[in-house]
Enzyme design. Sequence first.
Site, mmCIF file in Angstrom:
data_model
loop_
_atom_site.group_PDB
_atom_site.id
_atom_site.type_symbol
_atom_site.label_atom_id
_atom_site.label_comp_id
_atom_site.label_asym_id
_atom_site.label_seq_id
_atom_site.Cartn_x
_atom_site.Cartn_y
_atom_site.Cartn_z
ATOM 1 N N GLU A 1 34.674 34.497 36.831
ATOM 2 C CA GLU A 1 34.822 35.342 38.022
ATOM 3 C C GLU A 1 33.446 35.928 38.289
ATOM 4 O O GLU A 1 32.999 36.803 37.547
ATOM 5 C CB GLU A 1 35.828 36.469 37.755
ATOM 6 C CG GLU A 1 37.251 36.018 37.607
ATOM 7 C CD GLU A 1 37.842 35.521 38.923
ATOM 8 O OE1 GLU A 1 37.245 35.748 39.989
ATOM 9 O OE2 GLU A 1 38.907 34.892 38.868
ATOM 10 N N CYS B 1 33.044 43.797 42.986
ATOM 11 C CA CYS B 1 32.678 42.420 43.343
ATOM 12 C C CYS B 1 33.237 42.037 44.701
ATOM 13 O O CYS B 1 32.605 41.349 45.477
ATOM 14 C CB CYS B 1 33.160 41.453 42.273
ATOM 15 S SG CYS B 1 34.941 41.449 42.079
#
Length: 458
Positions: A227, A261
């Site tokens: 990720e 993020c």
Amino acid sequence: MPATYEVIDPATLDPLGEVPLHQPEDVEAAITAAATVARTWAADREARRTALRQASEAVLAEAEDLGRILSLEQGKVWAEATQEFTVAAGLLRHYADLEWDLVETLPSRGDRSVQVQYAPVGLVGAITPWNFPISLLAVKLAPALVAGCTVIAKPSPSTPMSTRALAEVLNRFLPEHVLQVVTGRGVLSKALSEMPGVRKISFTGSTEIGAAIMAQAAPTVKKVTLELGGNDPAIVLDDADLEFTAARIAGSAFRNAGQVCMAVKRVYVPRAQSAALTEALVEAVSALRIGHGVAEGTTMGPMHTSGQQQLVKDYVARAVAEGGRIAHGGEHGTDLPGYFLEPTIVADAPHHTELVACEQFGAALPVVAYDDLDATVAELNAQEFGLGASVWSPDLERAHEVASQLEVGTAWINQHTVVELDAPFGGWKGSGLGRERGRWGLEEYLEPRTVNARPHAG
Ligand code: NAD
């Protein structure tokens, strides 16, 4: 006793405590210890589900105290830190309750039978960043543990205390060595991805380190879930309600001081609406109160490291030198000595300046005016990041049409930074490999075994 190192509060720069400075040999010992319990842990799914449910209840009950540890070492507002633990409790419960088949039987073919059996992938190295140390670990731990894997977690060197606190709660319900935590710096980082015995690395962090992990894991052919970074645009259409849009974009962009993020990291708006949207964004961020995360009334904490603070300040300065304008913020904004930056809005940001083109990961938001929607979507798709993007319009059909063209793992409409327990989350292109959450997240920790059988005679 291993040596220790100091953890500091990024708001006050005061020392908070000491944690073990583990070395690669400590990782080796943890791998050996995990092997002693792997088989029994993998054998009983109902026992695993029970343990996860009990752990979920305990985390929920202690979320506020645990959240204080996280708030102090990470910088985020206490209530948001507490929320990370409630999210973790929810993930543990979700995966404990998720129904999935240990064995699938495929349609028979004559006298042959074909079964697919699902087994745990083995020992998982869970490597996490500093921005959401708990929820991002839980999204790995919950499916890995319910799948029957053992786990060694390695938090970011600057946020180890909350991870150790979470593991302490979980380990009241897990057999010894099922979940271990190693903390440290430097040489420790590579140990999990390089050492044999670890079968999978589940990593959340920057694209640069994700790529390094793929290379480190290659000689031992470990599986990887990555990720990685994002640079999410909010694409505002010409019929959007600017007040509604600005309030929600600001809520996403400055959460955790912009260190998310999947936050809005840049706003694209039709040139004719650019000034009005900027004004509405300034209005929205003016309500934020920066300060110590555990202090009453704080709604935005510091950035987490001096490096991050300096990078964002430099990007803002260069955006201004290249034609942008600071519409709000830009200063330290508090008497505390930590890594603060006021929520900063940069208007008229040029499309190619670093603040727009790179992942800035901090308390600054550029507003970019566009003239042609199709060309803007094409330009965004040509870039390396593909984590998320949002489209803002009251015309849902039109918004869906734009969203369906975006090369991203999540396309939001009239919202941003919203994730679901049962929908996959992950990135396209440079933003990642594999998926977390829901059944997709579980599959990352399972190995299928095809058993193809026929009668012995005939
Ligand atoms: P980072 O990549 O610097 O570090 C992440 C983790 O990797 C840390 O635990 C670090 O110690 C470890 N590490 C460093 N070098 C390593 C190596 N060679 N081998 C193995 N591990 C190593 O990231 P960060 O600065 O902690 O976090 C910020 C980044 O994380 C941003 O790029 C952000 O976008 C990304 N992120 C992505 C997601 C997502 O879900 N896609 C979520 C949060 C953060």
